[in-house]
Design a protein around this motif. Structure first.
Motif, PDB file in Angstrom:
ATOM      1  N   VAL A 165     -24.712   4.668 -15.937  1.00  0.00           N
ATOM      2  CA  VAL A 165     -25.367   3.359 -16.026  1.00  0.00           C
ATOM      3  C   VAL A 165     -26.877   3.541 -16.118  1.00  0.00           C
ATOM      4  O   VAL A 165     -27.544   2.883 -16.917  1.00  0.00           O
ATOM      5  CB  VAL A 165     -24.971   2.464 -14.831  1.00  0.00           C
ATOM      6  CG1 VAL A 165     -25.842   1.227 -14.756  1.00  0.00           C
ATOM      7  CG2 VAL A 165     -23.502   2.079 -14.925  1.00  0.00           C
ATOM      8  N   ASN A 166     -27.418   4.428 -15.314  1.00  0.00           N
ATOM      9  CA  ASN A 166     -28.852   4.665 -15.322  1.00  0.00           C
ATOM     10  C   ASN A 166     -29.320   5.142 -16.691  1.00  0.00           C
ATOM     11  O   ASN A 166     -30.357   4.697 -17.199  1.00  0.00           O
ATOM     12  CB  ASN A 166     -29.206   5.690 -14.236  1.00  0.00           C
ATOM     13  CG  ASN A 166     -30.655   5.648 -13.858  1.00  0.00           C
ATOM     14  OD1 ASN A 166     -31.296   4.619 -13.918  1.00  0.00           O
ATOM     15  ND2 ASN A 166     -31.178   6.796 -13.465  1.00  0.00           N
ATOM     16  N   LYS A 167     -28.562   6.016 -17.300  1.00  0.00           N
ATOM     17  CA  LYS A 167     -28.900   6.504 -18.645  1.00  0.00           C
ATOM     18  C   LYS A 167     -28.841   5.364 -19.663  1.00  0.00           C
ATOM     19  O   LYS A 167     -29.750   5.212 -20.487  1.00  0.00           O
ATOM     20  CB  LYS A 167     -27.918   7.619 -19.059  1.00  0.00           C
ATOM     21  CG  LYS A 167     -27.977   8.000 -20.535  1.00  0.00           C
ATOM     22  CD  LYS A 167     -28.792   9.220 -20.781  1.00  0.00           C
ATOM     23  CE  LYS A 167     -28.730   9.727 -22.195  1.00  0.00           C
ATOM     24  NZ  LYS A 167     -29.389   8.932 -23.193  1.00  0.00           N
ATOM     25  N   ALA A 179     -21.240   0.537   0.513  1.00  0.00           N
ATOM     26  CA  ALA A 179     -20.836   1.834   1.049  1.00  0.00           C
ATOM     27  C   ALA A 179     -21.859   2.337   2.057  1.00  0.00           C
ATOM     28  O   ALA A 179     -21.502   2.819   3.139  1.00  0.00           O
ATOM     29  CB  ALA A 179     -20.656   2.844  -0.088  1.00  0.00           C
ATOM     30  N   ARG A 180     -23.119   2.208   1.729  1.00  0.00           N
ATOM     31  CA  ARG A 180     -24.178   2.652   2.651  1.00  0.00           C
ATOM     32  C   ARG A 180     -24.147   1.865   3.953  1.00  0.00           C
ATOM     33  O   ARG A 180     -24.311   2.435   5.028  1.00  0.00           O
ATOM     34  CB  ARG A 180     -25.545   2.515   1.988  1.00  0.00           C
ATOM     35  CG  ARG A 180     -25.810   3.581   0.966  1.00  0.00           C
ATOM     36  CD  ARG A 180     -27.214   3.501   0.434  1.00  0.00           C
ATOM     37  NE  ARG A 180     -27.441   4.544  -0.547  1.00  0.00           N
ATOM     38  CZ  ARG A 180     -28.411   4.514  -1.428  1.00  0.00           C
ATOM     39  NH1 ARG A 180     -29.250   3.507  -1.468  1.00  0.00           N
ATOM     40  NH2 ARG A 180     -28.556   5.503  -2.283  1.00  0.00           N
ATOM     41  N   GLN A 181     -23.974   0.552   3.843  1.00  0.00           N
ATOM     42  CA  GLN A 181     -23.928  -0.284   5.049  1.00  0.00           C
ATOM     43  C   GLN A 181     -22.728   0.066   5.923  1.00  0.00           C
ATOM     44  O   GLN A 181     -22.781  -0.091   7.129  1.00  0.00           O
ATOM     45  CB  GLN A 181     -23.920  -1.762   4.675  1.00  0.00           C
ATOM     46  CG  GLN A 181     -25.256  -2.230   4.143  1.00  0.00           C
ATOM     47  CD  GLN A 181     -25.234  -3.673   3.659  1.00  0.00           C
ATOM     48  OE1 GLN A 181     -24.182  -4.275   3.487  1.00  0.00           O
ATOM     49  NE2 GLN A 181     -26.415  -4.216   3.417  1.00  0.00           N
ATOM     50  N   MET A 202     -18.688   7.395  -7.934  1.00  0.00           N
ATOM     51  CA  MET A 202     -19.829   6.480  -7.906  1.00  0.00           C
ATOM     52  C   MET A 202     -21.085   7.165  -8.448  1.00  0.00           C
ATOM     53  O   MET A 202     -21.857   6.552  -9.195  1.00  0.00           O
ATOM     54  CB  MET A 202     -20.075   5.961  -6.487  1.00  0.00           C
ATOM     55  CG  MET A 202     -19.033   4.971  -6.017  1.00  0.00           C
ATOM     56  SD  MET A 202     -19.134   4.613  -4.240  1.00  0.00           S
ATOM     57  CE  MET A 202     -20.669   3.754  -4.116  1.00  0.00           C
ATOM     58  N   LYS A 203     -21.284   8.425  -8.089  1.00  0.00           N
ATOM     59  CA  LYS A 203     -22.445   9.172  -8.576  1.00  0.00           C
ATOM     60  C   LYS A 203     -22.405   9.305 -10.093  1.00  0.00           C
ATOM     61  O   LYS A 203     -23.423   9.123 -10.765  1.00  0.00           O
ATOM     62  CB  LYS A 203     -22.503  10.556  -7.928  1.00  0.00           C
ATOM     63  CG  LYS A 203     -22.884  10.530  -6.465  1.00  0.00           C
ATOM     64  CD  LYS A 203     -22.847  11.926  -5.879  1.00  0.00           C
ATOM     65  CE  LYS A 203     -23.085  11.892  -4.382  1.00  0.00           C
ATOM     66  NZ  LYS A 203     -22.970  13.214  -3.763  1.00  0.00           N
ATOM     67  N   LEU A 207     -22.436  -2.175  -9.605  1.00  0.00           N
ATOM     68  CA  LEU A 207     -22.496  -0.832  -9.054  1.00  0.00           C
ATOM     69  C   LEU A 207     -23.488  -0.762  -7.898  1.00  0.00           C
ATOM     70  O   LEU A 207     -23.208  -0.142  -6.864  1.00  0.00           O
ATOM     71  CB  LEU A 207     -22.854   0.180 -10.138  1.00  0.00           C
ATOM     72  CG  LEU A 207     -22.947   1.636  -9.696  1.00  0.00           C
ATOM     73  CD1 LEU A 207     -21.615   2.109  -9.096  1.00  0.00           C
ATOM     74  CD2 LEU A 207     -23.365   2.515 -10.875  1.00  0.00           C
ATOM     75  N   GLN A 208     -24.632  -1.399  -8.049  1.00  0.00           N
ATOM     76  CA  GLN A 208     -25.615  -1.407  -6.964  1.00  0.00           C
ATOM     77  C   GLN A 208     -25.043  -2.071  -5.708  1.00  0.00           C
ATOM     78  O   GLN A 208     -25.259  -1.597  -4.590  1.00  0.00           O
ATOM     79  CB  GLN A 208     -26.894  -2.125  -7.401  1.00  0.00           C
ATOM     80  CG  GLN A 208     -27.727  -1.312  -8.358  1.00  0.00           C
ATOM     81  CD  GLN A 208     -28.937  -2.065  -8.875  1.00  0.00           C
ATOM     82  OE1 GLN A 208     -28.983  -3.293  -8.887  1.00  0.00           O
ATOM     83  NE2 GLN A 208     -29.938  -1.318  -9.325  1.00  0.00           N
TER      84      GLN A 208
END
Length: 119
Positions: free
Chosen positions: A72-74, A54-56, A65-66, A47-48
């Protein structure tokens, strides 16, 4: 000219002997030996990479994605093994940051003479 590459390679080997490196290595082994945590780590890593790509490319994070990022963060924050690994990684990167700061200090000092505050 000094062969600083030998010194850097020695420093890299010395880093492996630090308690911080060894603690991270142990934490990584614990994650590798836990199928559930390994799968979660791999999901987080994928995911990272997806977010960075995407940012690049100048694309914003999609709602999907959000949502996945939050999930995933949880899950990572609920995993003692992954939290331990991340904590050990941060300790090691503190040392690496200190080394980088020491190495680049002389370059920064060169530019100090250009600063408006030095007039």
């Amino acid at each position: 000219m000094a062969n600083f590459y030998d010194d850097v390679n020695k420093l890299a080997e010395d880093l492996k002997q630090t308690p911080e490196y060894q603690a991270l290595e142990k934490a990584i082994d614990e994650v590798k030996n836990s199928p559930e945590n390994l799968k979660l780590y791999q999901r987080m890593d994928a995911l990272q990479r997806k977010i960075m790509a995407a940012r690049q490319a100048g694309q914003p994070m999609t709602d999907e994605m959000k949502k996945e990022y939050e999930e995933v963060n949880k899950a990572v924050s609920d995993s003692d093994l992954l939290k331990k690994m991340i904590n050990e990684e941060q300790k090691l990167y503190k040392i690496i940051g200190d080394i980088q700061q020491a190495v680049t200090k002389s370059v920064g000092e060169l530019y100090e003479e250009l600063s408006e505050n030095k007039k």
